[in-house]
Design a protein around this motif. Structure first.
Motif, short mmCIF file in Angstrom:
data_model
loop_
_atom_site.label_atom_id
_atom_site.label_comp_id
_atom_site.label_asym_id
_atom_site.label_seq_id
_atom_site.Cartn_x
_atom_site.Cartn_y
_atom_site.Cartn_z
N ILE A 17 0.88 -1.18 0.00
CA ILE A 17 0.00 0.00 0.00
C ILE A 17 0.91 1.22 0.00
O ILE A 17 1.82 1.32 0.83
N TYR A 18 0.70 2.10 -0.97
CA TYR A 18 1.50 3.32 -1.03
C TYR A 18 0.60 4.47 -1.47
O TYR A 18 -0.59 4.28 -1.74
N HIS A 19 1.17 5.67 -1.54
CA HIS A 19 0.36 6.85 -1.84
C HIS A 19 1.15 7.80 -2.75
O HIS A 19 2.12 8.40 -2.31
N THR A 20 0.74 7.89 -4.01
CA THR A 20 1.40 8.85 -4.91
C THR A 20 1.17 10.27 -4.40
O THR A 20 2.08 11.10 -4.41
N HIS A 21 -0.06 10.55 -3.95
CA HIS A 21 -0.38 11.86 -3.37
C HIS A 21 -0.55 11.68 -1.85
O HIS A 21 -1.66 11.64 -1.33
N THR A 22 0.59 11.59 -1.20
CA THR A 22 0.65 11.18 0.21
C THR A 22 -0.02 12.17 1.16
O THR A 22 -0.47 11.79 2.24
N THR A 23 -0.10 13.44 0.76
CA THR A 23 -0.63 14.45 1.69
C THR A 23 -2.13 14.72 1.50
O THR A 23 -2.68 15.61 2.15
N GLU A 24 -2.79 13.98 0.60
CA GLU A 24 -4.23 14.20 0.39
C GLU A 24 -4.99 13.99 1.69
O GLU A 24 -4.75 13.01 2.41
N ALA A 25 -5.92 14.91 1.98
CA ALA A 25 -6.59 14.91 3.28
C ALA A 25 -8.10 15.05 3.14
O ALA A 25 -8.64 15.08 2.02
N PHE A 26 -8.78 15.16 4.27
CA PHE A 26 -10.25 15.16 4.33
C PHE A 26 -10.76 16.35 5.14
O PHE A 26 -10.00 17.26 5.44
N ASP A 27 -12.05 16.34 5.45
CA ASP A 27 -12.65 17.41 6.27
C ASP A 27 -12.47 18.78 5.62
O ASP A 27 -12.32 19.79 6.32
N GLY A 28 -12.47 18.84 4.28
CA GLY A 28 -12.33 20.12 3.61
C GLY A 28 -10.90 20.62 3.54
O GLY A 28 -10.64 21.70 3.02
N VAL A 29 -9.96 19.84 4.07
CA VAL A 29 -8.54 20.20 4.00
C VAL A 29 -7.94 19.49 2.79
O VAL A 29 -8.06 18.28 2.67
N TYR A 73 4.53 18.92 -5.89
CA TYR A 73 3.41 18.09 -6.34
C TYR A 73 3.70 17.50 -7.73
O TYR A 73 3.50 16.31 -7.96
N ASN A 74 4.18 18.34 -8.64
CA ASN A 74 4.47 17.87 -10.00
C ASN A 74 5.52 16.77 -9.97
O ASN A 74 6.50 16.87 -9.24
N GLY A 75 5.29 15.72 -10.75
CA GLY A 75 6.24 14.61 -10.79
C GLY A 75 5.98 13.54 -9.75
O GLY A 75 6.80 12.64 -9.56
N SER A 76 4.81 13.62 -9.07
CA SER A 76 4.49 12.65 -8.01
C SER A 76 4.54 11.20 -8.50
O SER A 76 5.07 10.32 -7.82
N TYR A 77 3.97 10.94 -9.69
CA TYR A 77 3.93 9.56 -10.20
C TYR A 77 5.33 9.05 -10.55
O TYR A 77 5.63 7.87 -10.35
N GLY A 78 6.18 9.95 -11.03
CA GLY A 78 7.56 9.57 -11.33
C GLY A 78 8.31 9.16 -10.06
O GLY A 78 9.12 8.24 -10.08
#
Length: 256
Positions: A58-70, A110-115
């Protein structure tokens, strides 16, 4: 980022695309059709061994994605990392080994996250060749043209969960360097069915799209969106539990 202000519209996204039994598949490809029954009947190229090293990454390309409107946070207890942890716990409880890699790929840039995330993935696979399945856990964002943010929820056992969307890519035009995409689709369909069999409204229609999303690395690689930024962290964590149970059930059918 601080919480987003503005209107939120809550909804359950249950239909879209092609129905088969209790699942829906949204085919976004121009040149490929899906015979859902035929693909479901074929065993995915994934063989799970219990108590035998990590089987799932389990990994996260966009590791900082959050919830609660943040939109984003580096606090891993409030981001998609916390959801990944819930999924991992369900697998571990069933004796399925998990590596949960919480390396940042979208911070500070943020740019280049998938790389960056594909490098992490390949390093993990090299270190643990037992890994059969890789899941890139994200959260979605859906906003209407008037700025209204959409919040997809399902009520499961009287409690709200963020809806989950499984994304399976396709080399629609033949130029993505992704020839084995059918294997991922077979696994995605099994997972969609497992989730829908357990929790009728948990999964949004499976998104079968002309993208690669690092799914070319193994035959069991998928991207999963858990809710949107409008969902609460609590709803997303509950969705992680439910999705984790569904994933565990699907994987236990693929034991070697």
């Amino acid at each position: 980022a601080g919480p987003s202000k503005g209107k939120v519209e809550e909804m359950g996204i249950k239909a879209g695309g092609t129905p088969y039994q209790n699942i829906w598949v949204k085919n976004m490809n121009a040149k490929h059709t899906v015979d859902i029954a035929k693909e479901l009947a074929q065993r995915p190229d994934v063989t799970i061994k219990k108590n035998a090293g990590p089987q799932v990454l389990i990994y996260h390309t966009h590791t900082t994605e959050a919830f609660d409107g943040v939109t984003r946070t580096t606090d891993k207890t409030k981001s998609v990392c916390a959801v990944g942890e819930r999924i991992a716990k369900q697998l571990e409880a069933a004796g399925i080994g998990v590596l949960h890699d919480t390396t940042y790929h979208d911070y500070p840039a943020y740019n280049g996250s998938y790389g960056r995330s594909i490098v992490t993935m390949k390093n993990d696979l090299k270190k643990y060749p037992s890994i059969q399945v890789t899941l890139d856990i994200h959260r979605d964002a859906m906003t209407r043209s008037d700025g209204t943010r959409l919040k997809p929820t399902a009520v499961v056992n009287g409690k709200k969960a963020a809806q989950v969307m499984i994304i399976s890519g396709c080399d629609d035009t033949g130029d993505l360097g992704f020839p084995d995409w059918e294997h991922n689709l077979r696994f995605a369909l099994r997972l969609q069915k497992s989730a829908s069999d357990r929790y009728a409204d948990l999964a949004r229609p499976l998104n079968f799209c002309p993208r690669r999303y690092n799914e070319n690395v193994t035959h069991g690689s998928l991207l999963v969106e858990i809710g949107t930024d409008a969902n609460t962290l609590e709803e997303a964590l509950y969705a992680g539990d439910l999705f984790g149970e569904s994933l565990t059930a699907a994987l236990l059918q693929l034991r070697g």
